[in-house]
Design an enzyme around this catalytic site. Sequence first.
Site: not given
Length: 341
Positions: A153, A160, A162, A177, A222, A266, A280, A337
Amino acid sequence: MIWVLLIAAAIWTVGWVFEVPRVRSLILTAILLGAVVAIHATLPADNALVRGIGGTLGGWLVVIGAGAVAVAYARGVAALKARAPVLPKAEEGPFSDTELNRYARHIVLREIGGPGQMAMKNARVLVVGAGGLGSPALLYLAAAGVGTIGIVDDDVVDNSNLQRQVIHRDADIGKPKVFSAQAAMLAQNPAIVVQPYNRRLDEDSAEALIADYDIVLEGTDNFTTRYLVNRIAAKLGKPVIGGALSQWEGQISTFDPKRGAPCYQCIFPKAPAPGLAPSCSEAGVVGPLPGVIGAMMAVECVKEIAQAGEGLRGRMLIYDAMYSEVRVIKTKRREGCPVCG
């Protein structure tokens, strides 16, 4: 002199055979030697008893003195040993006593047992994203005893976050993080290894990183990262446990084309157009929902490692928190695919 020494030897031999306390044997020996000294000190040198005992007063005092020094030294060493701290014995076996006690509820489960817990200790799991889904998944994987856990990460903890990202604390605001998560995981279980990667997963690093792990948990919001993880994991034959959230709904599936299951692409051939799948931060999410889905991801990971039960290969679980409904739909590989077809 020989007779005195033989009597003293007899005292100690009888004491050893009948387990007489050593103090009593010392007292009897001291009485014997005291009598010898008294005889030499009070009777003339030509006395038959003195001649029978042998030696001289000075000689016996030297013998008694040397014996007293030896006894005092032995008792001093014993006293020092008694005062020395007792070092714990090295714990043997694959698990320490602390680990055996901690994982006891796993070990008594028929589907996991000792072999399954040992597999978790030896497992290497990479978690992409230390946010809403990564937070509970990382905590539960650490608590479960997964031996090596990697975290990827590039974000820092924001106020925000938490409301739902329970692995981070108020004091962690502004901290990367991966390091906040690492501290929480090691506080939960210091017997594991946590590898933090404070960077975004990209084309240059993804393959080398994913190749070093057995299972990947992907919980980002993402789409570029999701498709990248899916493509590299499929190439390397690594299973991906993927989760996603939106407002009141979450979904989870295991993408593993090497074992006959579809890959992420797929099911979702193309990323949605901008605005159709808001993040979010844009659409909102109820705080406990990531905990539900993230914990499910950890459960699926434990099952994969321990080879227990039936996983979510070829199936997708959808949880609707608003109406408390759970649905499981079947998924299948898509012909043509570009990743696994």
